[in-house]
Write a protein that holds these residues in place. Sequence first.
Motif, PDB file in Angstrom:
ATOM      1  N   ILE A 224       5.201  -5.222   0.397  1.00 43.67           N
ATOM      2  CA  ILE A 224       5.877  -5.605  -0.845  1.00 43.67           C
ATOM      3  C   ILE A 224       7.389  -5.506  -0.676  1.00 43.67           C
ATOM      4  O   ILE A 224       8.139  -6.409  -1.031  1.00 43.67           O
ATOM      5  CB  ILE A 224       5.438  -4.692  -2.010  1.00 43.67           C
ATOM      6  CG1 ILE A 224       3.962  -4.893  -2.308  1.00 43.67           C
ATOM      7  CG2 ILE A 224       6.268  -4.964  -3.259  1.00 43.67           C
ATOM      8  CD1 ILE A 224       3.387  -3.902  -3.293  1.00 43.67           C
TER       9      ILE A 224
ATOM     10  N   GLY B  99       8.780 -11.385  -3.395  1.00 46.04           N
ATOM     11  CA  GLY B  99       7.754 -12.310  -3.884  1.00 46.04           C
ATOM     12  C   GLY B  99       6.652 -12.420  -2.855  1.00 46.04           C
ATOM     13  O   GLY B  99       6.901 -12.766  -1.705  1.00 46.04           O
TER      14      GLY B  99
ATOM     15  N   ARG C  86      -5.289  -3.530  -2.627  1.00 44.09           N
ATOM     16  CA  ARG C  86      -4.134  -2.731  -3.059  1.00 44.09           C
ATOM     17  C   ARG C  86      -3.059  -3.616  -3.679  1.00 44.09           C
ATOM     18  O   ARG C  86      -2.481  -3.276  -4.718  1.00 44.09           O
ATOM     19  CB  ARG C  86      -3.566  -1.959  -1.867  1.00 44.09           C
ATOM     20  CG  ARG C  86      -4.373  -0.710  -1.541  1.00 44.09           C
ATOM     21  CD  ARG C  86      -4.030  -0.179  -0.163  1.00 44.09           C
ATOM     22  NE  ARG C  86      -4.602   1.132   0.072  1.00 44.09           N
ATOM     23  CZ  ARG C  86      -5.873   1.403   0.287  1.00 44.09           C
ATOM     24  NH1 ARG C  86      -6.775   0.416   0.244  1.00 44.09           N
ATOM     25  NH2 ARG C  86      -6.287   2.627   0.520  1.00 44.09           N
TER      26      ARG C  86
ATOM     27  N   GLN D 184      -4.162  -4.482  -7.120  1.00 39.79           N
ATOM     28  CA  GLN D 184      -3.991  -3.385  -8.070  1.00 39.79           C
ATOM     29  C   GLN D 184      -2.530  -3.217  -8.462  1.00 39.79           C
ATOM     30  O   GLN D 184      -2.217  -2.999  -9.621  1.00 39.79           O
ATOM     31  CB  GLN D 184      -4.495  -2.067  -7.452  1.00 39.79           C
ATOM     32  CG  GLN D 184      -6.001  -1.988  -7.275  1.00 39.79           C
ATOM     33  CD  GLN D 184      -6.730  -2.058  -8.602  1.00 39.79           C
ATOM     34  OE1 GLN D 184      -6.278  -1.512  -9.600  1.00 39.79           O
ATOM     35  NE2 GLN D 184      -7.845  -2.767  -8.630  1.00 39.79           N
ATOM     36  N   LEU D 185      -1.637  -3.324  -7.472  1.00 41.54           N
ATOM     37  CA  LEU D 185      -0.224  -3.028  -7.728  1.00 41.54           C
ATOM     38  C   LEU D 185       0.505  -4.196  -8.387  1.00 41.54           C
ATOM     39  O   LEU D 185       1.294  -4.011  -9.298  1.00 41.54           O
ATOM     40  CB  LEU D 185       0.483  -2.667  -6.421  1.00 41.54           C
ATOM     41  CG  LEU D 185       0.109  -1.309  -5.815  1.00 41.54           C
ATOM     42  CD1 LEU D 185       0.615  -1.217  -4.382  1.00 41.54           C
ATOM     43  CD2 LEU D 185       0.707  -0.175  -6.644  1.00 41.54           C
ATOM     44  N   GLU D 186       0.270  -5.406  -7.887  1.00 36.38           N
ATOM     45  CA  GLU D 186       1.065  -6.558  -8.342  1.00 36.38           C
ATOM     46  C   GLU D 186       0.257  -7.540  -9.180  1.00 36.38           C
ATOM     47  O   GLU D 186       0.785  -8.531  -9.657  1.00 36.38           O
ATOM     48  CB  GLU D 186       1.648  -7.301  -7.120  1.00 36.38           C
ATOM     49  CG  GLU D 186       2.594  -6.455  -6.285  1.00 36.38           C
ATOM     50  CD  GLU D 186       4.011  -6.457  -6.841  1.00 36.38           C
ATOM     51  OE1 GLU D 186       4.175  -6.752  -8.035  1.00 36.38           O
ATOM     52  OE2 GLU D 186       4.944  -6.175  -6.077  1.00 36.38           O
TER      53      GLU D 186
END
Lengths: 362, 800, 175
Positions: free
Chosen positions: C23, C28, C51, C54-56
């Motif tokens: 990330i 982006g 992951r 979940q995060l983005e």
Amino acid sequence: MKRYLILEDGTVFPGEGFGSSIITTGQLVISNNRTGIEQSVTDPDTEGQILAFTIPAVGNSGINRDFYESINSQCKGVVIGSSSLSTVDRSVSFEDWITGLKIPGIKNVDVRALSKHIAEHGEMKASIMDTHDEHAIDQIKALVLPPDLVKRVSTRQSYPNPNMGLKIVIVDLGLKYSILRQLSYRDCNSIIVNYNSTAEEIESLHPDGIIYSNGPGDPKDLPRTLETIKILQKKYPLLGIGLGNLLIALANDCQIEKLKEPHHESSLAVKEVASGKIDFVNHNHSYTLDQKYIGASDFIVTNVCVADGTIEGIRHEYLPIMCVLFEPEAAPGPTDGYYVFDEFIDLVESAKKQEGARSQWN
Amino acid sequence: MELDDVHSILIIGPISSDKNVDLSTALYDTVDILHQLGYKISIIVEDPTSLLSSGTFYDKIVVEKVTGDNVLKFIQQNHPDAILPTVGDRNALGIVSSLNGKIGGVRVLGANFAASLATFKRELFIKRLTKANLPVIKFISSDDEKEIYNFIRAIGFPIIARRRYSNRHSSGWTNINNLFELDNFMALEDISDTKIEIERSIRGFSEYSFTIVRDRYDNSSLIGTIEDIEPIGVHHLDSNLISPAISLNDSKLQKLRNYSIKLVRSFNIVGICTVHFAYNHETKESYITEFIPRLSEETKFLEYATSYPIATVVAELCLGYHLDKLQLDAGNSFNGATEPFVDHLTSRFPQWKTPGQKYLGPSKTSDSSIMVNGFSLEEVLNKGVLNDKLNNNFERYNELRKLDDDELFEKIIHPTNWMLDVLLEAMRRNFEKPVLSEITGINLPYLAALQNIIDNSLIIREGEIDGKNVERMVEMGVKGVGHSKLLLDSPDIVTKTVVKNKRAVSVANNEYINHNYFVTSGISNELELSDRKKIIVRTPIITSKTDIMIRQFVLFQLAKSIDQNGLEPIIIGREPWNAPLSMRRKVVEIDDPHMEIKSLGLIKNESILNIIDLSKNLVDDEDKRVFRFSAQEIKNIGLEGDTSVRVMVVSDGKNYLAPSVIYQAKRDKHLYEISSVNNFMSAEDRAEIASLITQELEDDHHVDIYNFEMVKNHDHWLVTKKYRGMTTDIIRHELASSVHVIDTLVKLLLGNKIDDDLSLEKIFDNFDESYLLTIDDKRYKLLNKEEIQTKLDELRKSEK
Amino acid sequence: MAKEIIDGQTMTRALTRITYEIIERNKGIEDLVLVGIKTRGVFVAHRIESRLKQLENISIPVAELDITPYRDDQTHDETDISKIKAEPLDIDINDKHVILTDDVLYTGRTIRAAMDALMSAGRPKKISLAVLVDRGHRELPIRADFVGKNIPTSQKEKIKVSMKEIDGEDKIEIE
């Protein structure tokens, strides 16, 4: 001797006095910590607070001098239900210890009723007094709690916690010693500086990374620290813990809000968003981050509280900044959060690698 | 994400032994949630009455000896996807470890082979824990003298030693503290093939147990901690227990917590595990002594202490649910990812059926236990182990007072179940506390609490209570002063007797409501009652396992029925009742060790419709609303016969029903009993029995339950015994009769009537389809109509 | 005897860290594509994907690449790489930023084969490499962009990666 705990709203809780017999006033905080009374009483976060412990038979396990989180005690008073008059390890008893620290205490208080009252009406001021008349209540209402809590607990002079590893500068907003213990364990060569140190002063120490520590009070009372963060965050990896986290968020145009039910509990579940892993960690905060602002910022949410969904950790998408609202150093509480320090070390090391050549100071 | 290859589950049920822990509530909760989640459940069980339900949850109930062979037979015939041993006590783990490699792809839920086996095999236990870098007591088993002496030199005294013979039996452990004792032990006659086993002695260490739940995704949570007041050397369940463990400071607590989680992870236990520790506070040594990967006495205690729905959670974790995404019932979500925070103390103290002193040692001798709650050590001690009503402490005091110092010292050295009374007496004589603590291994805070009790209370001293000390006394849970008028009427803010919820205040799980209360001290009450009219059920203390089961069953049925009839059930007892989860939110449970609730006036008198009392002796039978539930013998002509029936009758004062008749036959030294023979009785029998009942009830004009015993004598029935109230037959009657006796009783108490002029068919109505055959009161069989008819014919043929 | 050098928790943390780094270094993540090298590289890819999700809250495509003959835990005689024919990818990688994932980075030959296969399947904008373990002993000029753990090894030693999806538990052993 019969004494009274009187709340700002006039509610009175009777009990029996112990420790210092002075009249004391402070912010009343309900602590649901299972263990570590020594840690809580010496935690700089509790500056200006009257701590009410809800565990039964306080002090049974003894007082451990290795658990101090600062040199002096910080809190203004302690409220407990029952206490033990003797300790399992034959160390000094809880009541004698509190007396030695010259802290006023009140015991045999219905702490269940007290904590329910606070959960319903929010955190408020309180006082431990010998009477409970109108006059006493007016006195508490009139009292203004000082806003300079961090100033009172932060170190005035810089001091080192030497070792041979990464150079970490810790901005002391009310630092718990256990953070230093965790850094020592990871060979970090740390320097602890005053909360109002300027960016130049910190840069002149040539850190590999900077930690903004935990601390008491409202972050909005610390405008200078906020400005320093804005400068330093572009140049160094940052770790914010507790109050440090709130400041870093504010420095990036995020907002904070008061928790309806404050987190003061040594073992609350936190979920790592990426992996779904659940850890039990120590919480000691009355503020949280405003979801709306975090969503719109360059931060991603890395940890959330399982019980109420509160944000407990964020990370910057592009800059090496990571923050947690809980207390990864435990003390007291489960040690599940230690990994945060490993992650920070990784972050610092990978930032060093990114820079390509090694720092001229190595 | 649940395990998607599991649809049918075989539960290994409990064996029927009085030694076993009563896990009937846990079993009920387990089956209830599995049923609601849509699994097909079978159970193998020895005594079907232990199921607390009439079996609607089950696909198959196999009544057999719970053995490895029978489990294997079931698996081969029915091919369940998985077996669940967590509710089957120790026996079930033994079965699991014996099934290794024999059951193909059938999953074992909750405890795996390795974990089960390691709970039995000391060598494997030590090997696995050592490999995982967990602290275990060093142990050697050898017949080589050189090796043995090397080992002793390495670990030093004190040690314990025993001989293990080739027939797998062994001698008892001997304590060896010095060279002299070692020489004596080694000099004993040496039988060939004997191994000597030696380990580091941990006698006198403090004992702790930690209970962990873990999901398939490696998330673990510490559900609770327990500490023993008595040190290692006294069996855990003969000790007085306190939860949470208050004598562990933060680093000790976290160390043991981390060890527990590491152990559970190293065995990959998904579900629950209790880990036992020995801890020496002087040297800070700690050892894992044992682990229990199943529901147990500890989990039952913790479920009661913390209100965390352990049995339900464990069932779901075994099936692959995430710890933070569980369900309490279909549709009601529950976050299990919490380490329950309790702000009160819970104490469990053991009970013995017979009075008198019992020497305590490593083997369990107690018969049952009682639990109490409070906010201080003094309070739980005074309500529990020093509660004269439960333990006759006054008598103990009188007896101990007569001893001279040497005799008293003898009692301090050799621990008995009177230990705390002995210590009280010793402290009255000013024996030094550090010395007492050293000898008994009981930690100083407990002695300080006892001293505080001596200094402040009148528990067994002459004297009066007045305004000066009454408040302190209430805080200490001293009997009889809890509802003192002095305090109730005080205009000042004082600490007085109040009722608090067992659930603690914490950020976690605020939405998980239950109504478990206890009487304690404080300034405000938490008892919340609905507007519904109430029926109060009062329960006495019970000490035998059979009676505990009956109480569990009766209370559950009563509470269910009271609730279903639109009233609020309130269960009050000196000891708590742990309702099955499905009931826990509907019933108000109050633990009241000194029976003070009535004097507190918290339950409005006019809202109470009835009081059902389960005790043998009533205190207030002048109150018209009190219904005496337990059996009173009205008639006994002392006549026995080879063929008899036992009839349960509910009467509204005018008409009655007899929905359950048990047939009993003594043949060839065996005793056969068949439940609900109603459907097999001849018209003549019915008419005759009915007329006998009518005759017997002629003078009784109240709602009541009756139990009759009738012996067949010269082709006619003769009433030999008559009881008013419920006998221990209730479970068998209730399970057997489709007309629920308890529910009918509640309805009648509420003023409903039985129809006039019922036909005999209606009076004896029973729609059962499976029938229970009991042989010699300990073997059970579940038979269908044809099978039971055959058996009955055979028994009837041999009627004399 | 096999010795566990990385336990499940550490592996979980390493994968999370790799995700954060992905990330951090990609402003982006919309044009990212994860390509896992069979077998365990695919699981690595899926774990990173979950992951990121979940995060983005963005789903990144994941593809599998099979180049079994080049696995470094098998004896690698001088096989002609040109003869290896990888199965076609089922996603479009043109102008995408491809992150190639594998469990262990050793000689680099596997990665090279994988890159050849990728190039023949399309024209990615950029190829990065993420591995769980870098054990050294490179024979080609290849470097991983994201490394879970650097583990110094001798060439005689073997690294065994176990992953829950296929081995029942997460761990890395050395023997």
